[in-house]
Scaffold this motif. Structure first.
Motif, mmCIF file in Angstrom:
data_model
loop_
_atom_site.group_PDB
_atom_site.id
_atom_site.type_symbol
_atom_site.label_atom_id
_atom_site.label_comp_id
_atom_site.label_asym_id
_atom_site.label_seq_id
_atom_site.Cartn_x
_atom_site.Cartn_y
_atom_site.Cartn_z
ATOM 1 N N THR A 344 -8.706 -75.855 31.591
ATOM 2 C CA THR A 344 -8.438 -76.824 30.533
ATOM 3 C C THR A 344 -8.013 -78.151 31.158
ATOM 4 O OG1 THR A 344 -6.133 -76.105 30.476
ATOM 5 C CG2 THR A 344 -7.648 -75.048 28.914
ATOM 6 N N ALA A 347 -2.668 -82.248 28.508
ATOM 7 C CA ALA A 347 -2.240 -83.578 28.074
ATOM 8 C C ALA A 347 -1.433 -84.271 29.176
ATOM 9 C CB ALA A 347 -1.420 -83.468 26.790
ATOM 10 N N LEU A 350 -3.189 -86.738 31.592
ATOM 11 C CA LEU A 350 -3.704 -88.041 31.158
ATOM 12 C C LEU A 350 -2.687 -89.129 31.514
ATOM 13 C CD1 LEU A 350 -5.145 -87.091 27.660
ATOM 14 C CD2 LEU A 350 -6.245 -86.996 29.899
ATOM 15 N N VAL A 353 -2.862 -92.283 27.847
ATOM 16 C CA VAL A 353 -3.374 -91.619 26.647
ATOM 17 C C VAL A 353 -4.143 -92.581 25.730
ATOM 18 C CG1 VAL A 353 -2.728 -90.345 24.551
ATOM 19 C CG2 VAL A 353 -1.696 -89.753 26.760
ATOM 20 N N LYS A 357 -8.037 -92.023 24.650
ATOM 21 C CA LYS A 357 -8.471 -91.915 23.251
ATOM 22 C C LYS A 357 -9.574 -92.924 22.937
ATOM 23 C CE LYS A 357 -4.968 -91.576 20.261
ATOM 24 N NZ LYS A 357 -3.554 -91.615 19.785
ATOM 25 N N LEU A 363 -13.671 -83.837 23.529
ATOM 26 C CA LEU A 363 -13.256 -82.973 24.639
ATOM 27 C C LEU A 363 -13.404 -81.535 24.162
ATOM 28 C CD1 LEU A 363 -11.942 -82.237 27.340
ATOM 29 C CD2 LEU A 363 -9.708 -82.601 26.266
ATOM 30 N N ALA A 384 -4.671 -75.679 24.566
ATOM 31 C CA ALA A 384 -4.924 -77.007 25.148
ATOM 32 C C ALA A 384 -5.535 -77.951 24.117
ATOM 33 C CB ALA A 384 -5.848 -76.878 26.366
ATOM 34 N N ASP A 387 -2.837 -79.062 21.672
ATOM 35 C CA ASP A 387 -1.979 -80.093 22.286
ATOM 36 C C ASP A 387 -2.678 -81.451 22.292
ATOM 37 O OD1 ASP A 387 -0.190 -78.084 22.749
ATOM 38 O OD2 ASP A 387 -0.512 -77.998 24.938
ATOM 39 N N MET A 388 -3.974 -81.440 22.624
ATOM 40 C CA MET A 388 -4.718 -82.694 22.686
ATOM 41 C C MET A 388 -4.885 -83.299 21.290
ATOM 42 S SD MET A 388 -5.432 -83.755 25.684
ATOM 43 C CE MET A 388 -6.024 -83.452 27.344
ATOM 44 N N LYS A 389 -5.187 -82.447 20.327
ATOM 45 C CA LYS A 389 -5.327 -82.939 18.952
ATOM 46 C C LYS A 389 -4.013 -83.551 18.478
ATOM 47 C CE LYS A 389 -7.751 -79.203 17.454
ATOM 48 N NZ LYS A 389 -8.502 -78.273 16.603
ATOM 49 N N ILE A 393 -6.416 -86.813 20.182
ATOM 50 C CA ILE A 393 -7.696 -86.708 20.902
ATOM 51 C C ILE A 393 -8.621 -85.753 20.154
ATOM 52 C CG2 ILE A 393 -8.703 -85.795 23.042
ATOM 53 C CD1 ILE A 393 -6.059 -87.088 24.332
ATOM 54 N N ALA A 395 -10.319 -83.094 20.287
ATOM 55 C CA ALA A 395 -10.517 -81.911 21.128
ATOM 56 C C ALA A 395 -11.020 -80.735 20.296
ATOM 57 C CB ALA A 395 -9.208 -81.544 21.811
#
Lengths: 423, 423
Positions: A344, A347, A350, A353, A357, A363, A384, A387-389, A393, A395
């Motif tokens: 993965t 976050a 990055l 960030v 974005k 992703l 993962a 967390d990104m969402k 992001i 994801a």
């Protein structure tokens, strides 16, 4: 992450971890409805698969004293009849494609009944076990693109290199149109033939496009393991150490930050980024070849929309780790990122960030349901993606039901990922 | 012609004529300058070839009691060392590409060291023995065309079929240009992969075009053996009899005009046209697929000059015999005809010489120098070309020096033939 490196090693070779144990051929509760495999050579009856997904192999070897079917980490001892014909049956296998081989008196050889595929660091036998969802990778009478074998000059390796390019049907039918491009990479022990042969990339894409589920795009598939600058030695397991040569006088095993160096129990924890770096090192100069040679060659020779928003990178296993490292390293080059059974992107990796974005459109991270380390819990692709969402992001995650670190997971991952691209 | 049918049978299978005899491995007067073959799998040291063109194979098979190298009609008995590693060396081979295999305790299997090719009716090992003229089929940094894998719908077989299309570099670079097409067929026991893999068609053409020796044209390569109408059984040796089913009540062996039926000594002499008919029957519905499906598909999907003066057909061995029959049968379809190791078209077969002279631009016939029946004397390609030239036909012949009924003959034949096309 330990699971991932074991998966990588298992992919790299049949005997990377240990010699497979010999077990008796399965003889009880076998349903006798075996059919020739779709991956067989023309007019070859064996190997066969039954409705329980057991594999049965057969070979004539009158003078042999041992013949075994070597599949999924076990060698099934086959038995000889009065004509010198050996037959053996495996336990049930997962749906989808598996590498396998025969063992004849200690020699590991391809089964003369199967077609051959490059994986486990050799050209050898493969078998497709029918799957409930095989329709999506079955050839149909729909507009056909083509998978094209190409050679190109690499300024980095100073040699001609070899890859495959998928052009969708519309590339031929509509000569004024330009197309986006996905750069798609194989795993450890595999090569540039994997995605089209085992992965069925061209068939999956033709079907997806015909159903209107994917926009038409080009796919370039290269060899992510053999890119070497002039004079450079092969990388990978058994090749030169990651991080360059051992410092003069330094004892074996004390490498700065490498995963294999420190004694058991004292190894620094490897992050996803560490793995991505390792994968990029295994590929030698692949990142440089991709950026300096492949992308310009594709954009010069084909009708391509040459900007980051129409450029994607994805890969499976080691290829996913390469995608991880290369796309983070080149944030304004690829707007779409796919990591299939390759860990993965966290976050915490990055550094900027808001910038990520702005440049990243999708992703996508996936794994097989049987790859428990990546499919479940704290290190899962689902976690993962969540967390990104949470930080805004776009994801996505996907778990392939009931499959392991194998091609059925990756066929399904491509099928999912392709539908998210360039929309 | 007897030689041709024996050649066909030898091509069809390793054991079509007889089990190959076992001979000792060569150990005397061997020059120890062996190098890994160019056809090896990546990172595989064996098989190797030396400057005498001897082939040396090696395989680990600790429990085996016999391992042999099966090449060019002989099985060379290999010898085992204390580590269970078997090694053996063949007598000198001809320049160019040869099918081979290993025999392990009676099992015929591919050598795990080589790449695999389809020939002798199986996917199996091949080895390229370096040739003095190999430059013409070596990958170079010149404008690159591509060999494209395509599926297409056949209305004749009512199924999706599989072929390869070579598009020259200019097809991509010059999107307004239309190109001529060569339809190019493989031999008995081979398939649609032969011309690009063993034949090196794409490489030969890219090099010829870059040197200005050939005009750029498209090549389509199909499977000439597996075209069957729905419900039809496989044709070929062992398939249905030529000439349709045996008449009700007629005893076995009394076929009307067939080559195999009549008792020894009473067989009618087979003409070139008879062989061509036989080859067309072996291919099943191939002629119909070519005329009704392949040519229209190519002309609809690609930028093609769709007239007979820009259409050629050629083939090797059985594919040459198919070319013989199909082009005579469709005189206004193909202006260029190439027959490589597939016999000759005799002046006596032309029913309308003025018409043939009007429609045919080039008639090319070739053979390997070791194919004595076709290379020398009354039935030679040279004699046939002389006869044709005498009646005003633009006939050409070519003898490949020191090669037999094998791919080096056909690589060279393509190299020669391509230079005569569409000029």
């Amino acid at each position: 992450m330990k699971q991932l490196i074991l998966s990588l090693m298992a992919l790299a070779s049949f005997n990377a971890v240990a010699q497979n144990p010999t077990v008796p051929s399965v003889t009880e509760n076998v349903v006798e409805d075996f059919k020739s495999a779709s991956t067989n050579q023309e007019n070859k009856q064996y190997p066969m698969v039954n409705s329980q997904r057991m594999v049965r192999a057969q070979i004539t070897a009158p003078q042999a004293t041992f013949v075994g079917l070597d599949i999924a980490g076990k060698i099934y001892a086959m038995t000889k009849d009065e004509n010198g014909v050996w037959t053996g049956t495996s336990a049930p296998q997962d749906e989808g494609f598996h590498y396998y081989q025969l063992n004849i008196d200690g020699a590991s050889v391809p089964d003369p009944g199967s077609k051959y595929y490059y994986g486990a660091s050799r050209w050898g036998s493969g078998i497709d076990v029918p799957a409930a969802d095989e329709d999506f990778y079955t050839v149909k009478n729909v507009p056909q693109g083509s998978v094209n074998e190409v050679y190109y000059w690499s300024s980095v390796t100073e040699s001609m290199r070899h890859g495959y390019i998928y052009l969708p049907a519309e590339y031929y039918a509509n000569p004024d149109k330009k197309f986006p491009v996905l750069y798609l990479q194989h795993g450890m022990g595999e090569n540039e033939t994997g995605w089209s042969a085992q992965g069925k990339t061209g068939i999956i894409m033709d079907n997806l496009i015909a159903e209107g589920k994917s926009v038409p795009f080009i796919i370039f598939m290269d060899n992510g393991l053999n890119a070497r600058r002039p004079g450079e030695q092969p990388m990978g397991f058994g090749g030169p150490r990651p991080g360059g040569p051992r410092p003069e006088g330094a004892p074996r095993g004390q490498r700065p930050g490498g995963p294999q160096g420190a004694p058991q129990g004292q190894r620094p924890r490897m992050s996803g980024a560490d793995f991505a770096r390792m994968a990029r090192r295994m590929g030698g100069a692949f990142e440089e070849v991709l950026i300096k040679d492949i992308i310009p060659m594709v954009e010069n020779n084909y009708r391509v929309i040459a900007d980051s928003e129409h450029r994607a990178m994805a890969g499976l296993s080691m290829g996913g780790m390469q995608t991880h490292g290369i796309t983070l390293n080149n944030p304004t080059t690829f707007a779409y990122v796919g990591i299939f059974s390759g860990g993965t992107i966290g976050a915490d990796e990055l550094t900027d960030v808001p910038e990520f974005k702005k440049t990243n459109k999708v992703l996508f991270m996936s794994a097989g349901g049987k790859e428990t380390g990546m499919a479940e819990g704290e290190n899962s692709v689902n976690k993962a993606a969540e967390d990104m969402k949470a930080i805004g992001i776009n994801a996505h995650s996907y778990i392939s039901p009931e499959t392991a670190h194998e091609w059925q997971t990756w066929r399904r991952s491509l099928y999912q990922f392709a539908q998210l691209l360039f929309k």
